[in-house]
Design a protein around this motif. Structure first.
Motif, PDB file in Angstrom:
ATOM      1  N   SER A   4       0.854  -1.183   0.000  1.00 39.47           N
ATOM      2  CA  SER A   4       0.000   0.000   0.000  1.00 39.47           C
ATOM      3  C   SER A   4       0.892   1.235   0.000  1.00 39.47           C
ATOM      4  O   SER A   4       1.678   1.432   0.925  1.00 39.47           O
ATOM      5  CB  SER A   4      -0.912   0.026   1.231  1.00 39.47           C
ATOM      6  OG  SER A   4      -1.849  -1.016   1.158  1.00 39.47           O
ATOM      7  N   TRP A  28     -14.327   2.616  -7.137  1.00 42.40           N
ATOM      8  CA  TRP A  28     -14.930   3.650  -6.290  1.00 42.40           C
ATOM      9  C   TRP A  28     -16.386   3.298  -6.012  1.00 42.40           C
ATOM     10  O   TRP A  28     -16.977   2.449  -6.673  1.00 42.40           O
ATOM     11  CB  TRP A  28     -14.840   5.024  -6.952  1.00 42.40           C
ATOM     12  CG  TRP A  28     -15.801   5.216  -8.102  1.00 42.40           C
ATOM     13  CD1 TRP A  28     -17.077   5.723  -8.053  1.00 42.40           C
ATOM     14  CD2 TRP A  28     -15.571   4.897  -9.478  1.00 42.40           C
ATOM     15  NE1 TRP A  28     -17.645   5.731  -9.302  1.00 42.40           N
ATOM     16  CE2 TRP A  28     -16.739   5.225 -10.203  1.00 42.40           C
ATOM     17  CE3 TRP A  28     -14.489   4.350 -10.179  1.00 42.40           C
ATOM     18  CZ2 TRP A  28     -16.859   5.037 -11.578  1.00 42.40           C
ATOM     19  CZ3 TRP A  28     -14.615   4.155 -11.547  1.00 42.40           C
ATOM     20  CH2 TRP A  28     -15.774   4.501 -12.232  1.00 42.40           C
ATOM     21  N   ASN A 132     -14.338   4.941  -0.947  1.00 47.51           N
ATOM     22  CA  ASN A 132     -13.613   3.720  -1.320  1.00 47.51           C
ATOM     23  C   ASN A 132     -12.885   3.834  -2.661  1.00 47.51           C
ATOM     24  O   ASN A 132     -12.761   2.840  -3.382  1.00 47.51           O
ATOM     25  CB  ASN A 132     -14.566   2.516  -1.347  1.00 47.51           C
ATOM     26  CG  ASN A 132     -15.321   2.350  -0.051  1.00 47.51           C
ATOM     27  OD1 ASN A 132     -14.765   2.524   1.019  1.00 47.51           O
ATOM     28  ND2 ASN A 132     -16.603   2.031  -0.140  1.00 47.51           N
ATOM     29  N   GLU A 134      -9.805   3.852  -4.966  1.00 45.08           N
ATOM     30  CA  GLU A 134      -8.422   3.404  -4.934  1.00 45.08           C
ATOM     31  C   GLU A 134      -7.998   2.963  -6.321  1.00 45.08           C
ATOM     32  O   GLU A 134      -8.815   2.590  -7.161  1.00 45.08           O
ATOM     33  CB  GLU A 134      -8.213   2.266  -3.930  1.00 45.08           C
ATOM     34  CG  GLU A 134      -8.806   0.947  -4.333  1.00 45.08           C
ATOM     35  CD  GLU A 134      -8.441  -0.183  -3.366  1.00 45.08           C
ATOM     36  OE1 GLU A 134      -8.083   0.081  -2.211  1.00 45.08           O
ATOM     37  OE2 GLU A 134      -8.524  -1.345  -3.781  1.00 45.08           O
ATOM     38  N   CYS A 135      -6.697   3.073  -6.558  1.00 45.21           N
ATOM     39  CA  CYS A 135      -6.138   2.537  -7.788  1.00 45.21           C
ATOM     40  C   CYS A 135      -5.147   1.458  -7.401  1.00 45.21           C
ATOM     41  O   CYS A 135      -4.578   1.482  -6.315  1.00 45.21           O
ATOM     42  CB  CYS A 135      -5.486   3.636  -8.634  1.00 45.21           C
ATOM     43  SG  CYS A 135      -4.074   4.462  -7.890  1.00 45.21           S
ATOM     44  N   ARG A 136      -4.967   0.496  -8.307  1.00 43.76           N
ATOM     45  CA  ARG A 136      -4.035  -0.598  -8.017  1.00 43.76           C
ATOM     46  C   ARG A 136      -3.357  -1.030  -9.291  1.00 43.76           C
ATOM     47  O   ARG A 136      -3.961  -1.049 -10.362  1.00 43.76           O
ATOM     48  CB  ARG A 136      -4.740  -1.768  -7.347  1.00 43.76           C
ATOM     49  CG  ARG A 136      -5.804  -2.403  -8.183  1.00 43.76           C
ATOM     50  CD  ARG A 136      -6.711  -3.341  -7.380  1.00 43.76           C
ATOM     51  NE  ARG A 136      -7.424  -4.228  -8.285  1.00 43.76           N
ATOM     52  CZ  ARG A 136      -7.177  -5.518  -8.448  1.00 43.76           C
ATOM     53  NH1 ARG A 136      -6.222  -6.098  -7.737  1.00 43.76           N
ATOM     54  NH2 ARG A 136      -7.862  -6.248  -9.298  1.00 43.76           N
ATOM     55  N   LYS A 148      -1.103  -0.762  -4.351  1.00 44.74           N
ATOM     56  CA  LYS A 148      -2.343   0.002  -4.444  1.00 44.74           C
ATOM     57  C   LYS A 148      -2.167   1.328  -3.726  1.00 44.74           C
ATOM     58  O   LYS A 148      -1.270   1.502  -2.899  1.00 44.74           O
ATOM     59  CB  LYS A 148      -3.525  -0.778  -3.885  1.00 44.74           C
ATOM     60  CG  LYS A 148      -3.497  -1.021  -2.401  1.00 44.74           C
ATOM     61  CD  LYS A 148      -4.732  -1.799  -1.986  1.00 44.74           C
ATOM     62  CE  LYS A 148      -4.702  -2.093  -0.493  1.00 44.74           C
ATOM     63  NZ  LYS A 148      -5.901  -2.833  -0.075  1.00 44.74           N
ATOM     64  N   PHE A 149      -3.046   2.267  -4.066  1.00 46.03           N
ATOM     65  CA  PHE A 149      -3.001   3.610  -3.513  1.00 46.03           C
ATOM     66  C   PHE A 149      -4.438   4.050  -3.272  1.00 46.03           C
ATOM     67  O   PHE A 149      -5.239   4.107  -4.203  1.00 46.03           O
ATOM     68  CB  PHE A 149      -2.282   4.553  -4.486  1.00 46.03           C
ATOM     69  CG  PHE A 149      -2.264   5.996  -4.073  1.00 46.03           C
ATOM     70  CD1 PHE A 149      -1.963   6.380  -2.774  1.00 46.03           C
ATOM     71  CD2 PHE A 149      -2.540   6.990  -4.991  1.00 46.03           C
ATOM     72  CE1 PHE A 149      -1.943   7.717  -2.402  1.00 46.03           C
ATOM     73  CE2 PHE A 149      -2.509   8.324  -4.637  1.00 46.03           C
ATOM     74  CZ  PHE A 149      -2.205   8.684  -3.340  1.00 46.03           C
ATOM     75  N   VAL A 150      -4.769   4.328  -2.015  1.00 51.88           N
ATOM     76  CA  VAL A 150      -6.113   4.753  -1.655  1.00 51.88           C
ATOM     77  C   VAL A 150      -6.227   6.255  -1.851  1.00 51.88           C
ATOM     78  O   VAL A 150      -5.403   7.023  -1.352  1.00 51.88           O
ATOM     79  CB  VAL A 150      -6.426   4.367  -0.190  1.00 51.88           C
ATOM     80  CG1 VAL A 150      -7.793   4.898   0.223  1.00 51.88           C
ATOM     81  CG2 VAL A 150      -6.364   2.860  -0.012  1.00 51.88           C
ATOM     82  N   LEU A 151      -7.258   6.665  -2.608  1.00 51.15           N
ATOM     83  CA  LEU A 151      -7.511   8.093  -2.860  1.00 51.15           C
ATOM     84  C   LEU A 151      -8.485   8.588  -1.803  1.00 51.15           C
ATOM     85  O   LEU A 151      -9.670   8.791  -2.056  1.00 51.15           O
ATOM     86  CB  LEU A 151      -8.085   8.278  -4.267  1.00 51.15           C
ATOM     87  CG  LEU A 151      -7.268   7.668  -5.404  1.00 51.15           C
ATOM     88  CD1 LEU A 151      -8.030   7.735  -6.716  1.00 51.15           C
ATOM     89  CD2 LEU A 151      -5.938   8.378  -5.538  1.00 51.15           C
ATOM     90  N   ALA A 152      -7.981   8.785  -0.593  1.00 53.42           N
ATOM     91  CA  ALA A 152      -8.842   9.042   0.563  1.00 53.42           C
ATOM     92  C   ALA A 152      -9.162  10.516   0.782  1.00 53.42           C
ATOM     93  O   ALA A 152     -10.030  10.836   1.586  1.00 53.42           O
ATOM     94  CB  ALA A 152      -8.183   8.481   1.819  1.00 53.42           C
ATOM     95  N   ALA A 176       2.941   6.935  -6.273  1.00 53.97           N
ATOM     96  CA  ALA A 176       1.620   7.408  -5.865  1.00 53.97           C
ATOM     97  C   ALA A 176       1.677   8.932  -5.782  1.00 53.97           C
ATOM     98  O   ALA A 176       2.553   9.489  -5.125  1.00 53.97           O
ATOM     99  CB  ALA A 176       1.240   6.813  -4.515  1.00 53.97           C
TER     100      ALA A 176
END
Length: 197
Positions: A4, A28, A132, A134-136, A148-152, A176
């Motif tokens: 992550s 998403w 939710n 995220e890209c991976r 993966k990278f969470v676009l929070a 990221a």
């Protein structure tokens, strides 16, 4: 084991032997409102929480930051077929990846050194209305998730420069990014994306 990534973190892919085909998946969901009152329950999606039309795109750059090609929902193939987009998902419904951009690394021309991935809200909804996201990055050989990278980050923005896949000395790395931006299409995010080429 999946790594992550945090905003600004890079991952060298040099240890991934035989890495030739990857894909960037974007997933998403629409944020669901707290339904506490009578009218909220009756109005449902009209009170918020309807479909969200996010669009994943990629801009390919050379070493001088010149855009060579752009792949998005209006141009599903690029770089002579080395890059392919899965097509437009207008809702974000369901689990897993909602849009996928596949890249044949071995088929990219030598001058394609940076692929900058973006996401934007085509309908203009903000990231306050997205959950939710995220890209991976996945190695297609064996369907192995590399990172993966969470676009929070919530906010009134309508776009994000997600990540960059870069080649240096024949080796690929993933960074990221997570820079917020505004725009309804990838063209609106091009100025922000070139900074990461």
């Amino acid at each position: 084991m999946t790594i992550s990534l945090s905003k600004g973190q890079a991952l060298s892919l040099s240890k991934e032997t035989g890495l030739s085909k990857v894909y960037m998946g974007l997933g998403w969901d629409a944020a669901r409102p707290q339904k506490t009152g009578f009218f909220s329950r009756v109005l449902g999606a009209a009170a918020g929480g309807g479909d969200i039309d996010l669009d994943a795109s990629v801009i390919v750059f050379d070493a001088n930051g010149n855009a060579l090609d752009t792949v998005w929902f209006r141009q599903l193939n690029g770089m002579g077929g080395a890059i392919r987009h899965s097509g437009d998902n207008r809702t974000g419904d369901g689990d897993g990846d909602d849009e996928v951009i596949s890249v044949d690394l071995a088929a990219l021309p030598a001058n394609a050194v940076s692929l900058v991935f973006t996401v934007n809200s085509f309908t203009g909804q903000t990231f306050n209305e997205v959950e939710n996201a995220e890209c991976r990055l996945v190695d297609q050989n064996g369907n192995k998730e590399l990172c993966k990278f969470v676009l929070a980050e919530k906010g009134s923005h309508t776009g994000v420069v997600m990540a960059a896949l870069s080649r240096k000395g024949g080796e690929w790395s993933m960074t990221a990014i997570g820079e917020i931006a505004n725009g309804r299409t990838v063209r609106d995010l091009a100025d922000a994306a070139v900074r990461y080429a």
